[in-house]
Design a protein around this motif. Structure first.
Motif, short mmCIF file in Angstrom:
data_model
loop_
_atom_site.label_atom_id
_atom_site.label_comp_id
_atom_site.label_asym_id
_atom_site.label_seq_id
_atom_site.Cartn_x
_atom_site.Cartn_y
_atom_site.Cartn_z
N THR A 1 0.84 -1.20 0.00
CA THR A 1 0.00 0.00 0.00
C THR A 1 0.87 1.25 0.00
OG1 THR A 1 -1.79 -1.13 1.15
CG2 THR A 1 -1.80 1.26 1.25
N GLY A 2 1.96 1.20 0.75
CA GLY A 2 2.92 2.31 0.74
C GLY A 2 3.54 2.49 -0.64
N GLU A 3 3.88 1.40 -1.30
CA GLU A 3 4.47 1.48 -2.63
C GLU A 3 3.45 2.02 -3.64
OE1 GLU A 3 7.76 0.99 -3.33
OE2 GLU A 3 7.83 0.87 -1.13
N LEU A 4 2.20 1.60 -3.50
CA LEU A 4 1.14 2.12 -4.37
C LEU A 4 1.00 3.63 -4.18
CD1 LEU A 4 -1.29 1.66 -6.29
CD2 LEU A 4 -2.68 1.24 -4.25
N PHE A 5 1.02 4.08 -2.94
CA PHE A 5 0.92 5.51 -2.65
C PHE A 5 2.09 6.27 -3.27
CE2 PHE A 5 1.83 9.16 0.16
CZ PHE A 5 0.60 9.79 0.15
N LYS A 6 3.28 5.73 -3.14
CA LYS A 6 4.46 6.36 -3.74
C LYS A 6 4.33 6.46 -5.26
CE LYS A 6 8.39 4.61 -2.39
NZ LYS A 6 9.37 3.59 -1.92
N MET A 7 3.88 5.37 -5.87
CA MET A 7 3.74 5.35 -7.32
C MET A 7 2.71 6.35 -7.80
SD MET A 7 3.92 1.21 -7.71
CE MET A 7 2.79 1.23 -9.09
N GLN A 8 1.56 6.41 -7.12
CA GLN A 8 0.48 7.29 -7.56
C GLN A 8 0.84 8.76 -7.41
OE1 GLN A 8 -2.90 5.89 -5.26
NE2 GLN A 8 -3.61 4.62 -6.94
N ASN A 9 1.69 9.06 -6.41
CA ASN A 9 2.04 10.46 -6.14
C ASN A 9 3.46 10.83 -6.53
OD1 ASN A 9 -0.41 11.56 -4.51
ND2 ASN A 9 0.00 9.54 -3.63
N LYS B 1 -7.19 7.09 18.36
CA LYS B 1 -8.10 7.58 19.41
C LYS B 1 -7.34 8.17 20.58
CE LYS B 1 -11.84 4.36 18.26
NZ LYS B 1 -12.60 3.15 18.67
N ASN B 2 -6.16 7.63 20.86
CA ASN B 2 -5.35 8.14 21.97
C ASN B 2 -4.50 9.34 21.58
OD1 ASN B 2 -6.31 6.17 23.68
ND2 ASN B 2 -4.61 4.75 23.31
N GLY B 3 -4.51 9.70 20.31
CA GLY B 3 -3.73 10.84 19.85
C GLY B 3 -2.25 10.57 19.76
N GLN B 4 -1.85 9.30 19.73
CA GLN B 4 -0.42 8.96 19.68
C GLN B 4 0.16 9.17 18.30
OE1 GLN B 4 -1.35 5.16 21.81
NE2 GLN B 4 0.60 5.57 22.80
N PHE B 5 -0.68 9.08 17.29
CA PHE B 5 -0.33 9.58 15.96
C PHE B 5 -1.60 10.03 15.26
CE2 PHE B 5 -1.71 5.54 14.52
CZ PHE B 5 -0.92 4.52 15.03
N ILE B 6 -1.42 10.66 14.11
CA ILE B 6 -2.54 11.33 13.44
C ILE B 6 -2.91 10.59 12.16
CG2 ILE B 6 -3.38 13.51 12.48
CD1 ILE B 6 -2.67 13.63 15.47
N ALA B 7 -4.19 10.34 11.98
CA ALA B 7 -4.69 9.79 10.73
C ALA B 7 -4.96 10.94 9.77
CB ALA B 7 -5.96 8.99 10.98
N VAL B 8 -4.28 10.94 8.62
CA VAL B 8 -4.46 12.05 7.66
C VAL B 8 -5.39 11.67 6.51
CG1 VAL B 8 -2.29 13.20 8.22
CG2 VAL B 8 -2.32 11.41 6.46
N ALA B 9 -5.63 10.37 6.30
CA ALA B 9 -6.57 9.95 5.26
C ALA B 9 -6.85 8.46 5.37
CB ALA B 9 -6.02 10.25 3.86
N VAL B 10 -8.06 8.09 5.02
CA VAL B 10 -8.40 6.67 4.90
C VAL B 10 -8.48 6.31 3.42
CG1 VAL B 10 -9.61 6.36 7.08
CG2 VAL B 10 -10.85 7.26 5.12
N ALA B 11 -8.14 5.07 3.11
CA ALA B 11 -8.10 4.61 1.71
C ALA B 11 -9.45 4.00 1.33
CB ALA B 11 -6.97 3.62 1.52
N ASP C 1 -8.39 6.72 -6.87
CA ASP C 1 -8.17 5.27 -6.90
C ASP C 1 -7.26 4.76 -5.78
OD1 ASP C 1 -9.77 5.04 -9.19
OD2 ASP C 1 -8.06 5.54 -10.47
N PHE C 2 -7.01 5.57 -4.75
CA PHE C 2 -6.26 5.06 -3.61
C PHE C 2 -7.29 4.48 -2.64
CE2 PHE C 2 -3.80 5.36 0.39
CZ PHE C 2 -2.71 4.58 0.00
N VAL C 3 -7.79 3.31 -3.00
CA VAL C 3 -8.79 2.59 -2.21
C VAL C 3 -8.22 1.22 -1.93
CG1 VAL C 3 -11.14 1.69 -2.16
CG2 VAL C 3 -10.67 3.88 -3.30
N VAL C 4 -7.87 0.96 -0.68
CA VAL C 4 -7.17 -0.27 -0.33
C VAL C 4 -7.74 -0.86 0.94
CG1 VAL C 4 -4.92 -1.35 -0.01
CG2 VAL C 4 -5.07 0.82 -1.24
N TYR C 5 -8.04 -2.15 0.88
CA TYR C 5 -8.56 -2.88 2.03
C TYR C 5 -7.71 -4.12 2.29
CZ TYR C 5 -12.93 -0.21 1.67
OH TYR C 5 -13.87 0.79 1.63
N ILE C 6 -7.58 -4.46 3.56
CA ILE C 6 -7.11 -5.79 3.89
C ILE C 6 -8.36 -6.60 4.18
CG2 ILE C 6 -6.70 -5.16 6.34
CD1 ILE C 6 -4.44 -7.29 6.30
N TRP C 7 -8.59 -7.62 3.39
CA TRP C 7 -9.84 -8.38 3.50
C TRP C 7 -9.53 -9.82 3.90
CZ3 TRP C 7 -9.29 -12.26 -0.02
CH2 TRP C 7 -8.50 -12.01 -1.15
#
Length: 242
Positions: A86-94, A133-143, A164-170
């Protein structure tokens, strides 16, 4: 193993990744097994350590990474995992250069993200939820294509211009190829009954998970699409297990 309805495979998205990461698989997920039902589908989420970026929003983060190629990194749960690809897909798309840091499992990766040893991660929402939820890191976007009810303030990547950055672990259940259709249909119905229980629905919703209902042919088509998709990412990113 006899296709008599007593042996089932409970697998996941990694079965659609495996054909492009392994050259010597002893099975073929599309030829040796019959898909039965999706058990759950959990979206990926882009999370960042808030101390690592001047601004904490996805567009600003992308601009910052683009200005400083190679400065930033992302953690994954290991080479060839959905978090890695998913990280590699994000890199490629951007068209970004972000260094991949593979870990042995989710726990160590998340711990180092919280501690600031790594900058960001493309984790599943289920794994990241408590830390968000605990604020230990920040969610900047959901796929996802639409916002997740459990995290309504987190925008989708598509909202922010990443198409098209739509990714699920199913997770899914398969039968051995040749299992009688009436047995497969009965198991599929039992799975749907279990997924409709209030307890399961509540647990799935808290993790941003869904369980889309698909027929066996529809699920087979979806899995084939995933195999093609991840094969392209593996090829273009030159992802390796070692």
């Amino acid at each position: 193993m006899a296709p008599d309805g007593y042996t089932w495979l409970l697998g996941a998205v990694h079965h659609s990744i495996a054909p492009s990461m392994h050259t010597n698989l002893s099975y073929d997920i599309t030829k040796d097994f019959e898909p039965v039902a999706i058990i759950g589908s959990v979206p990926h989420v882009i999370v960042v350590n808030p101390t690592k970026f001047p601004k904490i929003d996805l567009k600003s983060n992308i601009e910052e990474i683009r200005k400083h190629p190679g400065k930033y990194n992302y953690a994954s749960t290991g080479n060839g995992t959905s978090q890695h690809l998913t990280g590699e897909l994000f890199k490629m798309q951007n068209k970004l250069y972000i260094t991949h840091i593979p870990y042995r499992g989710t726990g160590p990766a998340l711990q180092d993200l919280v501690a600031g040893q790594v900058d960001m991660m493309f984790d599943t929402l289920a794994g990241a939820a408590p830390f968000i939820k605990n604020g230990q890191f920040i969610a900047v976007a959901v796929a996802t294509r639409k916002r997740v009810d459990a995290f309504p303030n987190v925008p989708t990547a598509q909202e922010l211009g990443i198409k098209d950055f739509v990714v699920y672990i199913w997770y899914a259940r398969w039968a051995i190829k040749g299992t009688p259709k009436e047995i497969i249909d009965k198991m599929s119905a039992e799975v749907q009954t279990a997924l409709a229980s209030p307890d399961i629905k509540e647990r799935w919703a808290a993790m941003g998970a869904t369980a889309p209902k698909m027929s066996s042919p529809e699920l087979a088509h979806y899995i084939n699409q995933e195999i093609v998709r991840w094969a392209e990412v593996v090829k273009k990113s030159n992802a390796k297990l070692d």
